[in-house]
Design an enzyme around this catalytic site. Structure first.
Site, PDB file in Angstrom:
ATOM      1  CB  CYS A 120      49.903  44.511  27.894  1.00  0.00           C
ATOM      2  SG  CYS A 120      51.084  45.250  29.012  1.00  0.00           S
TER       3      CYS A 120
HETATM    4  C1  SAM Z   1      49.287  47.214  33.172  1.00  0.00           C
HETATM    5  S1  SAM Z   1      48.845  47.174  34.860  1.00  0.00           S
HETATM    6  C2  SAM Z   1      47.870  48.633  35.009  1.00  0.00           C
HETATM    7  C3  SAM Z   1      48.638  49.850  35.349  1.00  0.00           C
HETATM    8  C4  SAM Z   1      47.784  51.058  35.662  1.00  0.00           C
HETATM    9  N1  SAM Z   1      46.845  51.364  34.614  1.00  0.00           N
HETATM   10  C5  SAM Z   1      48.644  52.279  35.928  1.00  0.00           C
HETATM   11  O1  SAM Z   1      48.674  53.184  35.102  1.00  0.00           O
HETATM   12  O2  SAM Z   1      49.304  52.312  36.994  1.00  0.00           O
HETATM   13  C6  SAM Z   1      47.609  45.947  34.906  1.00  0.00           C
HETATM   14  C7  SAM Z   1      47.041  45.720  36.299  1.00  0.00           C
HETATM   15  O3  SAM Z   1      45.931  44.827  36.187  1.00  0.00           O
HETATM   16  C8  SAM Z   1      45.898  44.011  37.339  1.00  0.00           C
HETATM   17  N2  SAM Z   1      45.082  42.847  36.987  1.00  0.00           N
HETATM   18  C9  SAM Z   1      45.453  41.753  36.270  1.00  0.00           C
HETATM   19  N3  SAM Z   1      44.401  40.944  36.070  1.00  0.00           N
HETATM   20  C10 SAM Z   1      43.341  41.557  36.670  1.00  0.00           C
HETATM   21  C11 SAM Z   1      41.969  41.229  36.771  1.00  0.00           C
HETATM   22  N4  SAM Z   1      41.498  40.115  36.224  1.00  0.00           N
HETATM   23  N5  SAM Z   1      41.147  42.061  37.436  1.00  0.00           N
HETATM   24  C12 SAM Z   1      41.640  43.198  38.021  1.00  0.00           C
HETATM   25  N6  SAM Z   1      42.937  43.571  37.946  1.00  0.00           N
HETATM   26  C13 SAM Z   1      43.771  42.768  37.258  1.00  0.00           C
HETATM   27  C14 SAM Z   1      47.354  43.722  37.626  1.00  0.00           C
HETATM   28  O4  SAM Z   1      47.540  43.351  38.975  1.00  0.00           O
HETATM   29  C15 SAM Z   1      48.006  45.053  37.257  1.00  0.00           C
HETATM   30  O5  SAM Z   1      48.129  45.877  38.397  1.00  0.00           O
END
Ligand code: SAM
Length: 406
Positions: A120
């Site tokens: 985000c």
């Molecule tokens: C806001 S965090 C999510 C947290 C998770 N929902 C939780 O409650 O613990 C966003 C995650 O998306 C991952 N991320 C970023 N870009 C991504 C992509 N293109 N594909 C997969 N994962 C991705 C990041 O490494 C990060 O761990």
């Protein structure tokens, strides 16, 4: 403890024994995209458990290996794919499914709930306005593409409140595409403190359902405030940890620079919560709006939003209420309502813990948001004694609240 609802949630928070989320009957089949360390998954699994159901993680996707390690440790039976979401779901929105998407759909099978917490940073007020056009914002729509491919019954997409002002209009686009795909859709901004999280965090949630028994628009009337109090406090979450600090590991606070140690000691000695300007770095000497930075938490109020910066007093109000130190990772996890059984992997270091904890969606928020909705779905015959009492106060409509930083 007088309040039954607080007692149930507190027990969840402090228990070191992980519930057998996989073993319960009639498992909910879950997909978690951008899964991080698994905060959202814990929330869904606990909501299902309170309804007497298990959870089977049909697919979790995370491209940061260190976060994925922590997810895998906590959900060892999950179908965890260490990849980018866009590599798996690579078709254009509304276009026919691609070869990659077809094979994923076949492998994953039926899905009850799809949750996604796309990164985000692009929407956050902490960043400048041009970053609202950040390509990461397009990842929000990758979650929608995954919905087109997997056709889950219920969809939950979480983000910062400012996602509503994204220049590309991701929430509007997502809503349009999901409605065209046959879903009913609602979205709103929530104060998590209204859902039992001891924190002033606010989040934007988009819910979509293709089951008539789940009406996403009711989520605006949900909440979990208790009979005799509306907000859980820092004390509720972490008072028992006050004497548990160690030299290393998740119960160790970060080592401050001498000047910050002096500042923290001053706050405690003077029983003050905000650091006066002359004691701050020079850039805070004039008028500024960073009151909470370098601040001390209050025992009897919710914490401010726990971010990945909880170990640094210059990044927010992260000084412990009673000791001259910042929050430990364990305390920050508790304030995020990540339970004590959540394994942070002691081989990992502070940086990984801070990222996984600060990024997590607080599980208790998801429990109290989703359990009432999921209870509308047919559930297995579960002995009444095993069910957790989910009775809620008469629904109180939650006002749509304004933007905030993450
Ligand atoms: C806001 S965090 C999510 C947290 C998770 N929902 C939780 O409650 O613990 C966003 C995650 O998306 C991952 N991320 C970023 N870009 C991504 C992509 N293109 N594909 C997969 N994962 C991705 C990041 O490494 C990060 O761990």
């Amino acid at each position: 403890m007088a309040c039954g609802r607080c007692a149930v949630d507190r027990e969840f928070l402090v228990t070191k024994k992980r519930p057998d989320y996989e073993g319960a009957p009639s498992p909910l089949r879950l997909v978690d995209l951008f899964a991080g360390g698994g905060g959202l998954t814990v929330g869904v699994a606990e909501a299902a458990r309170r309804l007497g159901r298990g959870t089977e993680v049909a697919l979790a996707v995370e491209n940061d290996g260190r976060a994925a390690d922590i997810y895998g440790l906590n959900f060892p039976r999950a179908n965890l794919v260490r990849s980018s979401v866009e590599a798996l779901f690579d078709g254009e929105l509304t276009a026919p499914v691609t070869a990659s998407e077809r094979s994923i759909a076949l492998a994953v099978g039926e899905v009850d709930v799809l949750v996604a917490g796309p990164p985000c940073q692009g929407h956050s007020n902490l960043n400048n306005h041009t970053r609202r056009q950040d390509p990461r914002n397009a990842l929000y729509l990758r979650a929608v593409r995954a919905v087109e491919v997997l056709r889950p019954t219920l969809v939950v997409i979480e983000n910062v409140p400012t996602v509503r002002h994204d220049k590309g209009g991701v929430v509007e686009s997502a809503t349009q595409v999901l409605k065209a795909a046959g879903y009913s859709v609602a979205s709103d901004v929530f104060r998590l403190v209204e859902f039992g999280v001891p924190q002033r965090r606010r989040r934007h949630m988009l819910l979509a359902s293709m089951d008539d028994r789940i009406d996403p628009s009711v989520m605006g009337r949900l909440g979990s405030t208790c009979d005799d109090h509306t907000e859980r406090s820092v004390r509720w979450a972490i008072e028992d940890l006050v004497d548990q600090t160690t030299e290393s590991g998740p119960d160790a606070a970060s080592k401050p620079a001498p000047v910050n140690l002096e500042r923290m000691q001053w706050l405690i000695d003077q029983d003050e919560y905000d650091l006066p300007n002359p004691m701050r770095p020079k850039c805070h000497h004039g008028s500024h709006s960073y009151t909470s930075m370098y601040g001390r938490l209050r025992w009897d109020a919710p914490a401010q939003t726990i971010t990945t910066g909880f170990g640094c007093m210059g990044q927010g109000r992260f000084v412990h209420p009673a000791q001259p130190r910042t929050l430990t990772p364990h305390e920050a996890a508790r304030l995020q309502t990540l339970p004590d059984f959540f394994d942070l992997d002691t081989r990992k270091g502070r940086g990984v813990w801070a990222t996984v904890i600060g990024n997590a969606v607080p599980p208790l928020f998801i429990v109290h948001l989703l359990a009432p909705l999921l209870s509308a779905l047919p559930s297995p015959a579960v002995p009444e004694a095993q069910l957790v009492d989910l009775t809620h106060e008469p629904p109180v409509p939650l006002a749509l609240v304004g933007d905030s930083t993450s």
